[in-house]
Motif scaffolding. Structure first.
Motif, PDB file in Angstrom:
ATOM      1  N   THR A   1      66.756  17.688   7.909  1.00  0.00           N
ATOM      2  CA  THR A   1      66.483  16.205   7.096  1.00  0.00           C
ATOM      3  C   THR A   1      66.123  15.401   7.998  1.00  0.00           C
ATOM      4  O   THR A   1      66.620  15.223   9.440  1.00  0.00           O
ATOM      5  CB  THR A   1      67.933  16.498   6.882  1.00  0.00           C
ATOM      6  OG1 THR A   1      68.428  17.075   6.032  1.00  0.00           O
ATOM      7  CG2 THR A   1      67.740  15.079   6.604  1.00  0.00           C
ATOM      8  N   LEU A   2      65.160  15.217   7.639  1.00  0.00           N
ATOM      9  CA  LEU A   2      64.196  14.008   8.853  1.00  0.00           C
ATOM     10  C   LEU A   2      65.017  13.076   8.360  1.00  0.00           C
ATOM     11  O   LEU A   2      65.049  12.339   7.407  1.00  0.00           O
ATOM     12  CB  LEU A   2      62.544  14.341   8.315  1.00  0.00           C
ATOM     13  CG  LEU A   2      61.993  15.366   8.707  1.00  0.00           C
ATOM     14  CD1 LEU A   2      60.545  14.833   8.110  1.00  0.00           C
ATOM     15  CD2 LEU A   2      61.760  15.706  10.479  1.00  0.00           C
ATOM     16  N   SER A   3      65.079  12.232   9.361  1.00  0.00           N
ATOM     17  CA  SER A   3      65.636  10.198   9.122  1.00  0.00           C
ATOM     18  C   SER A   3      64.363   9.487   9.864  1.00  0.00           C
ATOM     19  O   SER A   3      63.218  10.094   9.861  1.00  0.00           O
ATOM     20  CB  SER A   3      67.223  10.096  10.449  1.00  0.00           C
ATOM     21  OG  SER A   3      65.937   9.924  11.587  1.00  0.00           O
ATOM     22  N   HIS A   4      64.617   8.069   9.657  1.00  0.00           N
ATOM     23  CA  HIS A   4      63.998   7.123   9.637  1.00  0.00           C
ATOM     24  C   HIS A   4      62.577   7.447   8.804  1.00  0.00           C
ATOM     25  O   HIS A   4      61.306   7.155   9.625  1.00  0.00           O
ATOM     26  CB  HIS A   4      63.685   6.909  10.598  1.00  0.00           C
ATOM     27  CG  HIS A   4      64.335   6.509  11.536  1.00  0.00           C
ATOM     28  ND1 HIS A   4      65.407   6.968  12.859  1.00  0.00           N
ATOM     29  CD2 HIS A   4      65.677   4.996  11.267  1.00  0.00           C
ATOM     30  CE1 HIS A   4      66.535   6.344  12.609  1.00  0.00           C
ATOM     31  NE2 HIS A   4      66.479   5.247  12.653  1.00  0.00           N
ATOM     32  N   ARG A   5      62.568   7.868   7.440  1.00  0.00           N
ATOM     33  CA  ARG A   5      61.406   8.609   7.065  1.00  0.00           C
ATOM     34  C   ARG A   5      60.785   6.930   6.736  1.00  0.00           C
ATOM     35  O   ARG A   5      60.973   6.170   6.439  1.00  0.00           O
ATOM     36  CB  ARG A   5      61.821   8.756   5.787  1.00  0.00           C
ATOM     37  CG  ARG A   5      62.402  10.755   5.865  1.00  0.00           C
ATOM     38  CD  ARG A   5      60.653  11.436   5.806  1.00  0.00           C
ATOM     39  NE  ARG A   5      60.205  11.308   4.901  1.00  0.00           N
ATOM     40  CZ  ARG A   5      59.630  12.386   4.524  1.00  0.00           C
ATOM     41  NH1 ARG A   5      60.871  13.194   4.446  1.00  0.00           N
ATOM     42  NH2 ARG A   5      58.477  12.965   3.459  1.00  0.00           N
ATOM     43  N   SER A   6      58.812   7.486   6.390  1.00  0.00           N
ATOM     44  CA  SER A   6      57.900   6.260   6.232  1.00  0.00           C
ATOM     45  C   SER A   6      56.375   6.316   5.662  1.00  0.00           C
ATOM     46  O   SER A   6      56.094   7.595   6.473  1.00  0.00           O
ATOM     47  CB  SER A   6      57.339   5.156   7.509  1.00  0.00           C
ATOM     48  OG  SER A   6      56.798   4.385   7.246  1.00  0.00           O
ATOM     49  N   GLN A   7      56.227   6.104   5.005  1.00  0.00           N
ATOM     50  CA  GLN A   7      54.334   6.529   4.376  1.00  0.00           C
ATOM     51  C   GLN A   7      53.605   5.244   5.163  1.00  0.00           C
ATOM     52  O   GLN A   7      54.197   3.932   4.669  1.00  0.00           O
ATOM     53  CB  GLN A   7      54.714   5.887   2.933  1.00  0.00           C
ATOM     54  CG  GLN A   7      53.560   6.310   2.400  1.00  0.00           C
ATOM     55  CD  GLN A   7      53.138   6.498   0.857  1.00  0.00           C
ATOM     56  OE1 GLN A   7      54.341   7.525   0.253  1.00  0.00           O
ATOM     57  NE2 GLN A   7      52.396   6.621   0.475  1.00  0.00           N
ATOM     58  N   VAL A   8      52.493   5.623   6.056  1.00  0.00           N
ATOM     59  CA  VAL A   8      51.158   4.668   6.305  1.00  0.00           C
ATOM     60  C   VAL A   8      51.121   4.056   5.224  1.00  0.00           C
ATOM     61  O   VAL A   8      50.223   4.881   3.916  1.00  0.00           O
ATOM     62  CB  VAL A   8      50.936   5.385   6.904  1.00  0.00           C
ATOM     63  CG1 VAL A   8      49.571   4.049   7.814  1.00  0.00           C
ATOM     64  CG2 VAL A   8      51.224   6.243   8.250  1.00  0.00           C
ATOM     65  N   THR A   9      50.807   2.834   5.709  1.00  0.00           N
ATOM     66  CA  THR A   9      49.859   1.947   4.470  1.00  0.00           C
ATOM     67  C   THR A   9      49.167   1.902   4.916  1.00  0.00           C
ATOM     68  O   THR A   9      48.316   1.615   5.897  1.00  0.00           O
ATOM     69  CB  THR A   9      50.408   0.642   4.480  1.00  0.00           C
ATOM     70  OG1 THR A   9      51.930   0.465   3.760  1.00  0.00           O
ATOM     71  CG2 THR A   9      50.022  -0.452   3.004  1.00  0.00           C
ATOM     72  N   ALA A  10      47.768   2.313   4.013  1.00  0.00           N
ATOM     73  CA  ALA A  10      46.014   2.078   4.353  1.00  0.00           C
ATOM     74  C   ALA A  10      45.455   1.446   3.128  1.00  0.00           C
ATOM     75  O   ALA A  10      46.180   2.490   2.098  1.00  0.00           O
ATOM     76  CB  ALA A  10      46.356   3.463   5.047  1.00  0.00           C
ATOM     77  N   SER A  11      44.395   1.636   3.330  1.00  0.00           N
ATOM     78  CA  SER A  11      43.560   2.296   1.800  1.00  0.00           C
ATOM     79  C   SER A  11      42.654   3.330   1.632  1.00  0.00           C
ATOM     80  O   SER A  11      42.226   3.422   0.648  1.00  0.00           O
ATOM     81  CB  SER A  11      41.879   1.254   2.395  1.00  0.00           C
ATOM     82  OG  SER A  11      41.335   1.224   3.328  1.00  0.00           O
TER      83      SER A  11
END
Length: 318
Positions: A230-240
């Motif tokens: 289980t990965l923590s601190h999940r994020s998605q890169v905001t880009a165009s």
């Protein structure tokens, strides 16, 4: 001037001074070399040397030559390491420096993409170890934590991300490396992962993965690995633009950075500003890349590398 812009300017000034000392001329933000190849190139800095590895142009599509070399002139001149290893076209290798030389990991294109690792200080590849039964569908990634534990990440044939520990202690006595603590993650990727130890001072997430997701938007995902599935601190890169190519990661004393080739063909460069998981932004750099964009694990100099649309190797910096 904000913290990020000041940091980048200071880094650019450091690079400029280094290149000026090396060639006695004006520095450039991007150096296009005569070397050709494919996939995501890899960089690592060890002492006065910049090591670089990529999938070259010679050989078959399934087994292109793996080129490993080093430069003492910021990439202007590259001395190649002797060897005849093979990687699939469009892939490449991972590099991780230990201060003296570098560890090299790659999918062996002449051995069913078996995950293979070696070490070099610039002359030849030593302690070569093929992990029988472990297949890497794409170029892997390497990173070391402050305790000296070297982590290896790869994408298996089913598309799942894998992370393990690479132990090279036996190399000193003529033995081979071992791969332990393997964890198969539920996350899947359409390309190779990126890996870095984040000790930036702003986020300090430890071992961090980035990968190109297979979702409809082709988003670049980021998460920290703590030894479990289980990965923590999940994020998605905001880009165009999203990406279906392997990204790169680096950590500096100011921030955590990501690079990737967007689906629009442009190089994207982004940062977290220390606020993972609530934000992670990337901007179009206006440079065109043919495939994945790589950075060294030690990103203090903000080098990144890629192949341009003509297949030529580019080493760039901010």
């Amino acid at each position: 001037m904000n913290r990020r812009r000041l940091t980048l300017r200071l880094c650019a000034a450091t690079i400029a001074a280094t290149v000026l000392a090396a060639i006695g001329g004006a520095p450039a933000s991007a150096l296009t070399l005569g070397n050709t190849g494919s996939g995501r190139p890899a960089l690592a800095l060890a002492g006065a040397r910049m090591y670089i590895a990529w999938a070259g142009s010679s050989g078959t599509a399934a087994a292109k030559q793996l080129v490993v070399g080093y430069s003492t002139s910021a990439g202007l001149r590259i001395t190649k390491v002797a060897g005849d290893e093979r990687v699939p076209q469009g892939e490449g290798a991972a590099l991780d420096a230990d201060g003296t030389g570098v560890y090299v990991a790659w999918p062996a294109g002449d051995n069913g993409n078996t995950l293979t690792v070696a070490y070099t200080t610039g002359a030849v590849l030593t302690c070569r170890t093929a992990f029988t039964g472990v297949v890497s569908a794409h170029a892997p990634a390497l990173a070391t934590d402050p305790a000296g534990v070297r982590h290896l990440a790869w994408t298996d044939p089913a598309g799942h991300l894998n992370v393990g520990r690479l132990n090279s202690a036996a190399c000193a006595t003529g033995g081979t490396m071992t791969l332990t603590h393997r964890v198969v993650l539920p996350e899947t990727s359409v390309a190779g992962p990126a890996l870095v130890y984040d000790d930036s001072g702003s986020s300090n997430l430890g071992i961090v993965l980035a990968w190109a997701s297979g979702d409809a938007g082709h988003s670049i995902q980021v998460g920290s690995f703590t030894g479990s599935a289980t990965l923590s601190h999940r994020s998605q890169v905001t880009a165009s633009a999203g990406s279906t190519h392997a990204p790169g990661l680096s950590s500096t004393t100011a921030d955590l950075y990501v690079t990737f080739r967007g689906d629009n063909g442009s190089v994207f460069y982004g940062y977290s500003e220390g606020c993972i998981p609530s934000c992670f932004y990337a901007s179009d750099m206006g440079e065109q890349a043919a495939a994945g964009v790589g950075q060294p694990a030690d990103g203090d100099y903000h080098y990144y590398t890629y192949f341009d649309p003509t297949g030529h190797l580019v080493i760039a910096h901010l």
